[in-house]
Design an enzyme around this catalytic site. Structure first.
Site, mmCIF file in Angstrom:
data_model
loop_
_atom_site.group_PDB
_atom_site.id
_atom_site.type_symbol
_atom_site.label_atom_id
_atom_site.label_comp_id
_atom_site.label_asym_id
_atom_site.label_seq_id
_atom_site.Cartn_x
_atom_site.Cartn_y
_atom_site.Cartn_z
ATOM 1 N N THR A 76 4.046 -1.051 12.717
ATOM 2 C CA THR A 76 5.196 -1.940 12.811
ATOM 3 C C THR A 76 6.045 -1.708 11.565
ATOM 4 O OG1 THR A 76 3.844 -3.558 13.999
ATOM 5 C CG2 THR A 76 5.943 -4.331 13.113
ATOM 6 N N MET A 122 7.966 -1.072 4.481
ATOM 7 C CA MET A 122 6.988 -2.132 4.588
ATOM 8 C C MET A 122 6.253 -2.011 5.907
ATOM 9 S SD MET A 122 5.691 -5.002 3.571
ATOM 10 C CE MET A 122 4.460 -5.420 4.751
ATOM 11 N N PRO A 123 5.687 -0.856 6.204
ATOM 12 C CA PRO A 123 4.935 -0.720 7.453
ATOM 13 C C PRO A 123 3.666 -1.568 7.452
ATOM 14 C CG PRO A 123 5.546 1.423 6.571
ATOM 15 C CD PRO A 123 5.825 0.413 5.504
ATOM 16 N N LEU A 124 3.318 -2.031 8.632
ATOM 17 C CA LEU A 124 2.072 -2.735 8.866
ATOM 18 C C LEU A 124 1.322 -1.931 9.914
ATOM 19 C CD1 LEU A 124 0.242 -5.245 8.584
ATOM 20 C CD2 LEU A 124 1.637 -6.308 10.386
ATOM 21 N N MET A 153 3.149 8.382 5.655
ATOM 22 C CA MET A 153 4.281 7.447 5.557
ATOM 23 C C MET A 153 5.082 7.668 4.286
ATOM 24 S SD MET A 153 2.842 3.866 7.134
ATOM 25 C CE MET A 153 1.739 3.619 5.745
#
Length: 125
Positions: A71, A1-3, A28
């Protein structure tokens, strides 16, 4: 769940910005095992007076510099992060054509309980 939060100088065409999104998502998926369609990214463009960088660490950067803040959950290994850095530089070099010297990446880790991805819930706590 990268931001992801991406910053660059203003003036790049839509296709250039979309290529950044596509390359980062692919990197990713390949290195962090990010699920399909897990894409949460923004690009912020800055006028030259609001975009500063230097040659710290012996790297000859240019006005094409891109700052990338990712993040993520605090569950990734050092090896995964190194692989991600390499793959981002490779893919951004291919499309949209950013020199590796102009790819600046920072990973910020957050505990699972620090995320709410909708509906006011702590989905990962």
């Amino acid at each position: 769940m990268p931001l992801l939060q991406i910053s660059l100088r203003a003036g790049k065409p839509d296709a250039y910005r979309q290529a950044i999104f596509d390359s980062l998502y692919r990197a990713m998926r390949e290195t962090l095992n990010v699920p399909e369609d897990d894409q949460f990214m923004t690009i912020t463009e800055h006028e030259p007076a609001n975009f500063r960088y230097g040659a710290a660490f012996g790297i000859d950067r240019s006005d094409e510099l891109v700052f990338i803040r990712i993040t993520v959950f605090n569950t990734r290994t050092a090896e995964q992060k190194k692989a991600l850095f390499r793959r981002i530089a490779e893919l951004l070099g291919e499309s949209p054509g950013i020199r590796s010297e102009d790819v600046f990446v920072n990973i910020v880790e957050a505990a699972l309980e620090n995320w709410s991805v909708g509906n006011g819930l702590a989905q990962f706590a």
